[in-house]
Design a protein around this motif. Structure first.
Motif, short mmCIF file in Angstrom:
data_model
loop_
_atom_site.label_atom_id
_atom_site.label_comp_id
_atom_site.label_asym_id
_atom_site.label_seq_id
_atom_site.Cartn_x
_atom_site.Cartn_y
_atom_site.Cartn_z
N ALA A 314 0.83 -1.22 0.00
CA ALA A 314 0.00 0.00 0.00
C ALA A 314 0.86 1.26 0.00
O ALA A 314 0.54 2.25 -0.67
CB ALA A 314 -0.93 0.00 1.21
N ASP A 315 1.98 1.24 0.73
CA ASP A 315 2.88 2.39 0.76
C ASP A 315 3.53 2.61 -0.60
O ASP A 315 3.71 3.75 -1.05
CB ASP A 315 3.95 2.20 1.83
N VAL A 316 3.91 1.52 -1.26
CA VAL A 316 4.52 1.62 -2.59
C VAL A 316 3.53 2.17 -3.60
O VAL A 316 3.86 3.02 -4.43
CB VAL A 316 5.05 0.24 -3.04
N GLN A 317 2.29 1.72 -3.53
CA GLN A 317 1.27 2.26 -4.43
C GLN A 317 1.10 3.76 -4.24
O GLN A 317 0.98 4.50 -5.22
CB GLN A 317 -0.06 1.54 -4.20
N ARG A 318 1.09 4.22 -3.00
CA ARG A 318 0.95 5.66 -2.75
C ARG A 318 2.15 6.43 -3.28
O ARG A 318 2.01 7.55 -3.78
CB ARG A 318 0.77 5.91 -1.25
N ALA A 319 3.34 5.84 -3.20
CA ALA A 319 4.55 6.52 -3.64
C ALA A 319 4.72 6.51 -5.15
O ALA A 319 5.30 7.45 -5.72
CB ALA A 319 5.78 5.89 -2.97
N CYS A 320 4.23 5.47 -5.80
CA CYS A 320 4.57 5.25 -7.22
C CYS A 320 3.42 5.46 -8.20
O CYS A 320 3.68 5.63 -9.40
CB CYS A 320 5.12 3.83 -7.39
N ILE A 321 2.19 5.41 -7.75
CA ILE A 321 1.06 5.48 -8.67
C ILE A 321 0.38 6.85 -8.54
O ILE A 321 -0.19 7.17 -7.49
CB ILE A 321 0.04 4.36 -8.40
N PRO A 322 0.41 7.66 -9.59
CA PRO A 322 -0.26 8.97 -9.52
C PRO A 322 -1.77 8.81 -9.36
O PRO A 322 -2.38 7.92 -9.95
CB PRO A 322 0.08 9.61 -10.87
N THR A 323 -2.36 9.66 -8.56
CA THR A 323 -3.82 9.66 -8.42
C THR A 323 -4.49 10.49 -9.49
O THR A 323 -5.69 10.37 -9.71
CB THR A 323 -4.22 10.19 -7.03
N ARG A 324 -3.69 11.32 -10.17
CA ARG A 324 -4.22 12.19 -11.21
C ARG A 324 -3.18 12.36 -12.30
O ARG A 324 -1.99 12.49 -12.03
CB ARG A 324 -4.61 13.55 -10.64
N ASN A 325 -3.62 12.34 -13.55
CA ASN A 325 -2.74 12.59 -14.68
C ASN A 325 -2.70 14.10 -14.91
O ASN A 325 -3.70 14.70 -15.31
CB ASN A 325 -3.24 11.86 -15.92
N ILE A 326 -1.55 14.71 -14.64
CA ILE A 326 -1.47 16.17 -14.74
C ILE A 326 -1.50 16.68 -16.17
O ILE A 326 -1.67 17.88 -16.40
CB ILE A 326 -0.20 16.70 -14.02
N PHE A 327 -1.34 15.79 -17.14
CA PHE A 327 -1.37 16.20 -18.54
C PHE A 327 -2.76 16.11 -19.14
O PHE A 327 -3.09 16.85 -20.06
CB PHE A 327 -0.40 15.33 -19.35
N THR A 328 -3.57 15.18 -18.64
CA THR A 328 -4.89 14.95 -19.24
C THR A 328 -6.04 15.29 -18.32
O THR A 328 -7.18 15.43 -18.76
CB THR A 328 -5.04 13.48 -19.65
N GLY A 329 -5.78 15.38 -17.01
CA GLY A 329 -6.85 15.60 -16.05
C GLY A 329 -7.51 14.32 -15.59
O GLY A 329 -8.40 14.34 -14.72
N TRP A 330 -7.10 13.18 -16.15
CA TRP A 330 -7.66 11.88 -15.74
C TRP A 330 -7.41 11.65 -14.26
O TRP A 330 -6.35 11.97 -13.73
CB TRP A 330 -7.01 10.77 -16.57
N VAL A 331 -8.44 11.11 -13.55
CA VAL A 331 -8.34 10.89 -12.11
C VAL A 331 -8.55 9.41 -11.82
O VAL A 331 -9.40 8.75 -12.43
CB VAL A 331 -9.40 11.73 -11.36
N GLN A 332 -7.76 8.89 -10.89
CA GLN A 332 -7.87 7.48 -10.49
C GLN A 332 -9.29 7.18 -10.01
O GLN A 332 -9.79 7.83 -9.09
CB GLN A 332 -6.88 7.20 -9.36
#
Length: 350
Positions: A314-332
């Motif tokens: 869970a800690d690795v997911q928080r560190a490595c997986i973006p919750t939002r794509n800053i280029f497209t606006g896509w949100v997890q």
């Protein structure tokens, strides 16, 4: 009633007075089944224990840290976007760099970091992913459905590369061993499998999509998948803005994470604050040789991966997986469906 039951039991005893085994087994079968089912249920709930270290290793990707084997110089002016070994000379690397008015395709000496040869891009072009295919060097361009084709020996630009996407990021060979398939990314969360076709003039290359898969770690979608490098039957990928490398299977499943926090020991002195890990090179002739660097980093690191149990998934997911794509606006999304065929939209900056 008690008497009749006792009498019935006595009727099925043998001549020695003992109850037959088949009858005893049938009487205890429900209890045995209940015990087995309970054992299986609690076995599924119990996490696997990592042998020898006392840590609990949850089901999911394998976690790695790193050991620095060697340190090489890297040009501070190289905004690395694509990196690979030159198969013609294992002491050299081929590199694609970005930034408008500064982009290049170049050949670099591994030991010294010196640039041996280079071909500049046009001022309005921003270099991206790079791959060697059948003696040709193919380079993607950012925010464009096009790229360039080079002679791999001379780095002379000889033709045009086209693909069906509105952006180009990472580019590598297929983890399935198919020489007629490449894999690319377009700023989003897909691995895009494309078939290259060489034009009759022998210079232009057209990429056509054959399939695409979503990159996932469990219920999480991994977006902003950046520079790619095929390593065996998997793909190693930078995640934009994260000090992590995702190890991805051919069908998009994250099978491992490489945690590269604190690997950069020298500051990146520029005004753009582009201290971003980007660039992975792998030596197929010596599988243990893995190289990583970043945008305008002064150093190229040769590393070995070290499996570890010190990180929680869970800690690795928080560190490595973006919750939002800053280029497209896509949100997890809160919940992820098994099949997601959505494409990323074009972005405006990088």
């Amino acid at each position: 009633m008690l008497r009749s039951l006792v009498g019935s039991e006595m009727c099925i005893r043998d001549s020695t007075g003992a109850m037959p085994m088949s009858v005893m087994a049938s009487r205890h079968l429900p209890m045995v089944l209940l015990i087995i089912m309970g054992y299986l249920f609690f076995s599924l709930l119990k996490p696997n224990r990592e042998q020898g270290d006392g840590h609990l290793k949850q089901n999911g990707p394998t976690m790695y840290t790193y050991k620095v084997v060697a340190i090489h110089r890297h040009s501070r002016g190289s905004f690395t976007q694509g990196l690979l070994f030159d198969p013609a000379d294992k002491g050299q690397l081929l590199e694609s760099t970005g930034l408008y008015r500064e982009g290049m395709v170049q050949r670099v000496d591994l030991e010294s970091g010196a640039i041996i040869d280079q071909t500049p891009l046009d001022d309005r072009e921003f270099g991206e992913g790079l791959v060697l295919w059948k003696g040709l060097l193919l380079q993607l361009l950012w925010k464009s459905g096009e790229g360039h084709v080079y002679n791999a020996s001379s780095l002379k630009r000889i033709g045009k590369l086209v693909h069906p996407y509105r952006d180009g990021w990472g580019l590598t060979t297929s983890p399935l061993g198919d020489e007629d398939t490449l894999v690319m990314t377009d700023s989003g969360h897909h691995l895009l499998y494309v078939k290259p076709t060489l034009s009759p003039n022998g210079r232009d290359v057209d990429l056509k999509q054959s399939r695409r898969v979503v990159v996932r770690d469990g219920a999480k979608i991994v977006t902003m998948v950046n520079e790619l490098e095929q390593v065996g039957n998997q793909i190693y990928a930078n995640i934009f803005g994260r000090d992590c490398i995702a190890i991805i299977s051919a069908d998009g499943v994250v099978t491992g994470w490489v945690m590269l926090q604190s690997i950069l020991t020298e500051p990146v002195r520029n005004q753009r604050e582009h201290e971003i890990l980007n660039g992975i090179a792998y030596d197929p002739g010596r599988p243990s040789r893995l190289f990583v660097t970043g945008k305008q980093w002064p150093t190229l690191y040769e590393i070995e991966l070290v499996e570890t149990a010190q990180f929680l998934h869970a800690d690795v997911q928080r560190a490595c997986i973006p919750t939002r794509n800053i280029f497209t606006g896509w949100v997890q999304p809160a919940m992820v469906s098994p099949i997601d065929s959505r494409r990323s939209e074009p972005h405006s900056f990088k």
